[in-house]
Write a protein that holds these residues in place. Structure first.
Motif, PDB file in Angstrom:
ATOM      1  N   ARG A  86      31.704  55.687  65.226  1.00 34.84           N
ATOM      2  CA  ARG A  86      33.030  56.034  65.703  1.00 34.84           C
ATOM      3  C   ARG A  86      33.126  57.500  66.101  1.00 34.84           C
ATOM      4  N   THR A  87      34.171  57.799  66.863  1.00 34.58           N
ATOM      5  CA  THR A  87      34.447  59.167  67.279  1.00 34.58           C
ATOM      6  C   THR A  87      34.682  60.043  66.052  1.00 34.58           C
ATOM      7  N   ARG A  88      34.207  61.268  66.135  1.00 37.32           N
ATOM      8  CA  ARG A  88      34.325  62.191  65.011  1.00 37.32           C
ATOM      9  C   ARG A  88      35.775  62.506  64.684  1.00 37.32           C
ATOM     10  N   GLU A  89      35.945  63.137  63.506  1.00 39.68           N
ATOM     11  CA  GLU A  89      37.245  63.655  63.115  1.00 39.68           C
ATOM     12  C   GLU A  89      37.633  64.829  64.018  1.00 39.68           C
ATOM     13  N   GLY A  90      38.923  64.993  64.247  1.00 40.08           N
ATOM     14  CA  GLY A  90      39.391  66.082  65.085  1.00 40.08           C
ATOM     15  C   GLY A  90      39.345  67.417  64.359  1.00 40.08           C
ATOM     16  N   LEU A  91      39.273  68.515  65.130  1.00 42.29           N
ATOM     17  CA  LEU A  91      39.340  69.870  64.580  1.00 42.29           C
ATOM     18  C   LEU A  91      40.794  70.310  64.627  1.00 42.29           C
ATOM     19  N   LYS A  92      41.387  70.478  63.463  1.00 45.47           N
ATOM     20  CA  LYS A  92      42.812  70.770  63.379  1.00 45.47           C
ATOM     21  C   LYS A  92      43.030  72.131  62.744  1.00 45.47           C
ATOM     22  N   LYS A  93      43.835  72.970  63.399  1.00 49.04           N
ATOM     23  CA  LYS A  93      44.172  74.272  62.829  1.00 49.04           C
ATOM     24  C   LYS A  93      45.302  74.068  61.825  1.00 49.04           C
ATOM     25  N   ILE A  94      45.073  74.527  60.595  1.00 50.03           N
ATOM     26  CA  ILE A  94      46.061  74.304  59.541  1.00 50.03           C
ATOM     27  C   ILE A  94      46.695  75.597  59.049  1.00 50.03           C
ATOM     28  N   ALA A  95      46.155  76.756  59.477  1.00 45.47           N
ATOM     29  CA  ALA A  95      46.756  78.037  59.102  1.00 45.47           C
ATOM     30  C   ALA A  95      46.209  79.100  60.032  1.00 45.47           C
ATOM     31  N   LEU A 136      16.194  62.606  69.081  1.00 38.66           N
ATOM     32  CA  LEU A 136      15.884  63.327  70.311  1.00 38.66           C
ATOM     33  C   LEU A 136      14.405  63.639  70.444  1.00 38.66           C
ATOM     34  N   ALA A 137      13.623  63.295  69.437  1.00 36.20           N
ATOM     35  CA  ALA A 137      12.223  63.705  69.411  1.00 36.20           C
ATOM     36  C   ALA A 137      11.291  62.693  70.049  1.00 36.20           C
ATOM     37  N   GLU A 138      11.719  61.448  70.237  1.00 33.83           N
ATOM     38  CA  GLU A 138      10.840  60.404  70.734  1.00 33.83           C
ATOM     39  C   GLU A 138      11.438  59.758  71.979  1.00 33.83           C
ATOM     40  N   PRO A 139      10.602  59.140  72.806  1.00 35.78           N
ATOM     41  CA  PRO A 139      11.124  58.435  73.986  1.00 35.78           C
ATOM     42  C   PRO A 139      12.091  57.331  73.587  1.00 35.78           C
ATOM     43  N   ALA A 140      13.054  57.072  74.463  1.00 37.88           N
ATOM     44  CA  ALA A 140      14.097  56.098  74.140  1.00 37.88           C
ATOM     45  C   ALA A 140      13.544  54.703  73.914  1.00 37.88           C
ATOM     46  N   SER A 141      12.358  54.421  74.442  1.00 35.84           N
ATOM     47  CA  SER A 141      11.821  53.061  74.327  1.00 35.84           C
ATOM     48  C   SER A 141      11.109  52.806  73.009  1.00 35.84           C
ATOM     49  N   VAL A 142      10.801  53.867  72.234  1.00 37.15           N
ATOM     50  CA  VAL A 142      10.026  53.660  71.013  1.00 37.15           C
ATOM     51  C   VAL A 142      10.829  53.944  69.752  1.00 37.15           C
ATOM     52  N   ILE A 143      12.070  54.396  69.880  1.00 35.39           N
ATOM     53  CA  ILE A 143      12.870  54.642  68.688  1.00 35.39           C
ATOM     54  C   ILE A 143      13.310  53.306  68.091  1.00 35.39           C
ATOM     55  N   GLU A 144      13.856  53.343  66.890  1.00 37.31           N
ATOM     56  CA  GLU A 144      14.294  52.120  66.226  1.00 37.31           C
ATOM     57  C   GLU A 144      15.500  51.520  66.952  1.00 37.31           C
ATOM     58  N   ASP A 145      15.670  50.199  66.788  1.00 36.89           N
ATOM     59  CA  ASP A 145      16.747  49.498  67.494  1.00 36.89           C
ATOM     60  C   ASP A 145      18.121  50.080  67.184  1.00 36.89           C
ATOM     61  N   MET A 146      18.341  50.519  65.943  1.00 33.31           N
ATOM     62  CA  MET A 146      19.667  50.980  65.559  1.00 33.31           C
ATOM     63  C   MET A 146      19.860  52.474  65.797  1.00 33.31           C
ATOM     64  N   GLN A 147      18.815  53.156  66.301  1.00 34.61           N
ATOM     65  CA  GLN A 147      18.926  54.580  66.575  1.00 34.61           C
ATOM     66  C   GLN A 147      19.480  54.823  67.972  1.00 34.61           C
ATOM     67  N   LEU A 148      19.861  56.073  68.227  1.00 31.84           N
ATOM     68  CA  LEU A 148      20.483  56.455  69.486  1.00 31.84           C
ATOM     69  C   LEU A 148      19.582  57.440  70.219  1.00 31.84           C
ATOM     70  N   ALA A 149      19.439  57.235  71.526  1.00 33.09           N
ATOM     71  CA  ALA A 149      18.628  58.145  72.330  1.00 33.09           C
ATOM     72  C   ALA A 149      19.366  59.447  72.611  1.00 33.09           C
ATOM     73  N   ASP A 150      20.672  59.402  72.586  1.00 35.10           N
ATOM     74  CA  ASP A 150      21.498  60.591  72.780  1.00 35.10           C
ATOM     75  C   ASP A 150      22.887  60.262  72.255  1.00 35.10           C
ATOM     76  N   ALA A 151      23.616  61.274  71.834  1.00 36.44           N
ATOM     77  CA  ALA A 151      24.967  61.031  71.321  1.00 36.44           C
ATOM     78  C   ALA A 151      25.689  62.357  71.190  1.00 36.44           C
ATOM     79  N   ASN A 152      26.994  62.300  71.230  1.00 30.09           N
ATOM     80  CA  ASN A 152      27.820  63.483  71.025  1.00 30.09           C
ATOM     81  C   ASN A 152      29.159  63.056  70.449  1.00 30.09           C
ATOM     82  N   ASN A 153      29.568  63.752  69.406  1.00 29.05           N
ATOM     83  CA  ASN A 153      30.889  63.562  68.794  1.00 29.05           C
ATOM     84  C   ASN A 153      31.095  62.164  68.210  1.00 29.05           C
ATOM     85  N   VAL A 154      30.032  61.563  67.696  1.00 28.65           N
ATOM     86  CA  VAL A 154      30.167  60.285  66.986  1.00 28.65           C
ATOM     87  C   VAL A 154      29.425  60.403  65.663  1.00 28.65           C
TER      88      VAL A 154
END
Length: 712
Positions: A51-60, A25-43
């Motif tokens: 891949r999509t993150r693990e789910g939040l499961k209530k266990i107790a 998130l610190a650099e412009p999308a055009s200058v980051i590395e090819d394998m980096q992401l300009a923005d992302a959520n829950n991956v």
């Protein structure tokens, strides 16, 4: 007839085999590395795919019928914590401790006999702070609870009388003086100081050697507590060659008040070396304010009345005294501590130690105290250190290599275990050793950084042999080395997520808690989880980068947003699993874990945005006729793809659908390559946005492009 032919365009191809670079998130999308992401959520990058993150499961869950309200607990270890059910009763509180563990059962009442509670006095009208610790590093001896009210409890054993689940502790009574001398000793030596006074206990012991002349024995301190003293007198019978021990309970007497005597000696002529037919009456007086014990023997033979002193027959006679000297400030210095860790010992390693270190006293901010060997009920008065200046509080402990790292708000120090020197009986008796508890080990202090510290104490975590933590001024730090001569012990690794951290207040960050999960360091702030891939080569080799900027931009970070804010009481993890223990405004408690493809049945919205690819030709326009996406055939997946250029965003009408495998055709769950036709013309920069409400997993992309001339 020959027709004119247009010149063919050269087609180029760029492959990004894996999108494993994390969000930047610190650099412009055009200058980051090819394998980096300009923005992302829950991956996150896991098992060869983004891949999509693990789910939040209530266990107790524990409702208000189980918990009246929750007092903030403390972590025992990375796999165990303690929280409390608290009930007010007049000016006291009844506390029921619960052990929260990483594996099921997730919350168990620590003591099961009786009501499983103990009662403490209020402190300034509120619940006292409670510090729970395991009695031994092996964990077999139960728990101790240090209360800021001054109370100390332990889990009761089967040997305790009644059905009480907890017992008030009896602190260790140190042997303060040995080889003590009486008032007639010509050397004028009071004896040899052996162990230091106990910070949390009032009782102490002294041993004297009778000399046949002295009847008064000065204690090593005056103004003692006006409570009963215990006097034990060993008398050796020269005839029977047996040792007899007289045990007397002696009340304290003021030096100006009437003396209290005890006719406690029977006919013990042989023991004190007088005529066998003598009748002996002994008296013992304890003067608490003067700090002395008087022992007199009145010998009667016929009409005679002679006062004799206890002899030292065959060098075996002894006088042992146990008395009390309360020091409220000393005890308070321990009972108000809020941080604890076991450390020290030749073979303790990272898993434990032989001494309990305490810190976090709000009145003595920079004080660190440690116990005697494997004895959390004995904190010798000389086993302490003040870390740095008094205006900076010790906030947290961490372990790295063979060091105990001590964090202050704006400084970092290290303490190292150094085995003490050996000593002989002669060293003790001659006075060359005055405190054997302090001699057993030393802990030299080394400054590691003079300006960076940690004020988010629950964020400190050792991952991949590196300590990582955050601060409330929105920084994440790593300690790649622990060299007192280096200015690069502490490194800032925040850059790529700093814009996201700006969304949190300092108070929110101070409440953050951290853990380790499947190769990632993570910390949770409200409803946001930040994850750092600590298996990355840049993390392992960070200290060898000459440029901190370059090293920091190579660290893969990911950001998750949970479906609800968590008021965390504890985060426990062991890299393979995680439990998040949280309370709510209704005084309920719930335990969650990361597991499954949904948040307790609700879909997990996830997206990521690739780099804005210019293909190294920022000055030319391009056409993107075709691209391909390598996806994992997740069950019931539906991925929407958008194309991002400087002219705007274009949604591809084609939805990438994945059906997953079946029992009959498990191979259908393997990866597949999906072709897409963007047909984007005359763009300078080309990026993609992938989003899905269902689980998605994308390995990489390949983009075809042609150049369409320079920009006019």
């Amino acid at each position: 007839m020959k027709y004119p032919v247009m010149n063919g365009e050269n087609t180029y191809r760029v492959e990004v085999p894996q999108l494993s670079g994390g969000v930047n998130l610190a650099e412009p999308a055009s200058v980051i590395e090819d394998m980096q992401l300009a923005d992302a959520n829950n991956v996150w990058w896991k098992k060869g795919a983004l891949r999509t993150r693990e789910g939040l499961k209530k266990i107790a869950s524990f409702t208000t019928s189980t918990y009246s309200f929750l007092l903030k607990g403390n972590a025992i270890s990375e796999r165990e914590s303690v929280v409390y059910r608290t009930v007010k009763s007049g000016d006291t509180f009844i506390l029921t401790p619960y052990r929260v563990t990483l594996g099921a059962p997730y919350a168990v009442q620590i003591a099961t006999r009786g009501d499983g509670s103990f009662t403490v006095s209020e402190v300034n009208g509120d619940v006292p702070s409670i510090l729970a610790v395991k009695a031994e590093t092996g964990g077999s001896a139960g728990y101790y609870f240090y209360c800021s009210s001054g109370d100390i409890f332990r889990t009761a054993t089967s040997a305790d009388s009644g059905d009480a689940s907890f017992a008030a502790v009896e602190p260790y009574a140190p042997l303060v003086l040995v080889n003590g001398k009486g008032n007639m000793d010509e050397s004028k030596s009071p004896g040899v100081m052996y162990e230091g006074y106990n910070r949390i206990g009032s009782k102490f012991r002294v041993w004297y050697v009778p000399d046949g002349k002295s009847t008064t024995f000065a204690l090593p301190t005056k103004n003692l507590d006006a409570v009963d003293a215990t006097v034990e007198i060993d008398l050796f019978n020269t005839n029977t060659k047996e040792m007899r021990t007289l045990t007397l309970t002696v009340p304290a007497a003021s030096s100006t008040a009437a003396e209290y005597g005890f006719a406690s000696f029977g006919p013990l002529a042989s023991e004190i070396g007088v005529s066998d037919n003598a009748y002996i009456q002994g008296t013992v007086h304890f003067f608490a304010d003067k700090g002395e014990i008087q022992i007199k023997c009145d010998v009667q033979i016929g009409d005679t009345n002679e006062v004799v002193a206890l002899p030292n027959v065959a060098g075996k006679n002894a006088i042992r005294i146990t008395c009390s000297r309360s020091d409220a400030e000393m005890k308070k210095s321990i009972c108000q501590m809020t941080r604890a860790v076991w450390f020290g010992g030749d073979r303790s390693g990272l898993g434990g130690g032989t001494r309990l270190f305490l810190a976090g006293n709000p009145d003595k901010k920079n004080l660190v105290c440690w116990s005697d060997i494997n004895n959390p009920l004995f904190f010798p008065e000389s086993c302490y250190a003040y870390i740095g200046s008094s205006d900076g509080a010790v906030t947290a402990f961490g372990k790295q290599t063979d060091l105990l790292v001590v964090f202050k708000e704006h400084e970092v120090y290290a303490m190292q275990y150094v085995a003490g020197k050996s000593y002989t009986v002669d060293d003790v008796t001659s006075g060359r050793v005055t405190d054997v508890t302090a001699l057993a080990a030393t802990f030299p202090i080394t400054p590691l950084h003079p300006t960076i510290g940690c004020d988010c104490p629950n964020s400190v975590r050792l991952v991949n042999n590196r300590l990582v933590w955050i601060t409330s001024d929105r920084h994440v730090y790593m300690m790649p080395s622990v060299n007192q001569w280096s200015e690069r012990n502490v490194r800032d690794i925040t850059a790529r997520i700093r814009p996201a951290l700006e969304n949190h207040t300092a108070v929110q960050l101070q409440r953050a808690r951290s853990g380790e999960y499947r190769g990632y360091y993570f910390f949770v702030v409200e409803d946001t989880v930040y994850l750092l891939d600590v298996g990355n080569s840049a993390f392992q080799s960070y200290q060898y980068y000459s440029s901190e900027t370059k090293a920091s931009r190579m660290l893969p970070w990911y950001i998750w947003h949970l479906p609800l804010e968590l008021s965390l009481l504890a985060v426990l993890s062991d890299n393979e699993s995680v439990t998040l223990t949280a309370g709510d405004i209704d005084d309920n408690m719930a335990v969650y874990t990361f597991e499954g493809d949904t948040d307790d049945g609700a879909d997990i919205p996830a997206y990521f945005v690739t780099k804005g690819y210019t293909f190294g030709r920022e000055d030319e326009k391009k056409r993107i006729p075709r691209l391909s996406v390598t996806v994992e055939n997740t069950e019931a997946g539906a991925i929407c793809v958008s194309y991002l250029t400087e002219s705007g965003a274009y949604v591809d009408p084609h939805i990438i659908r994945t059906e997953g495998g079946t029992e009959a055709m498990p191979q259908a769950a393997h990866i597949r390559t999906v072709p897409l036709m963007p047909h984007i013309n005359r763009c300078r920069s080309f990026g993609m946005r992938f989003e899905s409400e269902k689980p998605m997993a994308i390995q990489g992309i390949a983009i075809q492009y042609t150049l369409q001339g320079g920009i006019k």
